[in-house]
Structure formats: C-alpha cells, structure tokens
Design a protein around this motif. Structure first.
Motif, short mmCIF file in Angstrom:
data_model
loop_
_atom_site.label_atom_id
_atom_site.label_comp_id
_atom_site.label_asym_id
_atom_site.label_seq_id
_atom_site.Cartn_x
_atom_site.Cartn_y
_atom_site.Cartn_z
N TYR A 1 -1.42 5.35 -3.44
CA TYR A 1 -1.23 6.45 -4.39
C TYR A 1 -0.35 7.54 -3.78
N ALA B 1 3.25 6.47 -3.53
CA ALA B 1 3.92 6.52 -4.83
C ALA B 1 4.16 7.95 -5.29
N HIS C 1 7.91 9.28 -6.06
CA HIS C 1 8.27 9.66 -7.43
C HIS C 1 8.19 11.17 -7.65
N CYS D 1 2.15 4.93 -12.74
CA CYS D 1 1.63 4.15 -11.61
C CYS D 1 0.11 4.05 -11.67
#
Length: 68
Positions: free
Chosen positions: A26, A29, A33, A48
C-alpha cells in the motif's frame, strides 16, 4: 484512511507477516501514485485499494493482494 479499510477486510487467516506485506505494498503504491487523480477527482490510490479489496473477496493469496 484507505489502508485502514483495506486491512479490516483481510481474513483472520492472514498472518501478521501477510498483513505487513500488504501494508508495505500500500505505501509503495501510495508513493508511486502521489499526486495522481482519477477522472472522478479521487486520489488514484482508491483504485489500488478497490482492486486489492476485490482480490481479498476472491480469496487469493496475500502476495496476489499485495500485487493488486
């Protein structure tokens, strides 16, 4: 806040190590992003998390959830 919701969906069968893997994925990501938005204006990380949640519902192994 998005991570908390995801972690709550994980089954009890996931070990502490499994949960840590998903948490690390997590944060990876989230960093990758950062600043990206979906067409709706929501932060991209919501996509996600949604994918990971679907994978949890499909009872896939924790490494597959992390990949999602």
């Amino acid at each position: 806040p998005f991570l908390d919701g995801l972690l709550q969906t994980l089954p009890d069968s996931y070990s502490v190590i499994d949960r840590e893997l998903i948490e690390r994925a997590y944060y990876f990501a989230e960093k990758a992003h950062a600043g990206q938005k979906r067409a709706s204006g929501e932060p991209y990380i919501t996509h996600c998390v949604a994918v990971a949640t679907i994978l949890v519902e499909l009872n896939v192994p924790p490494d597959v959830v992390a990949a999602g």
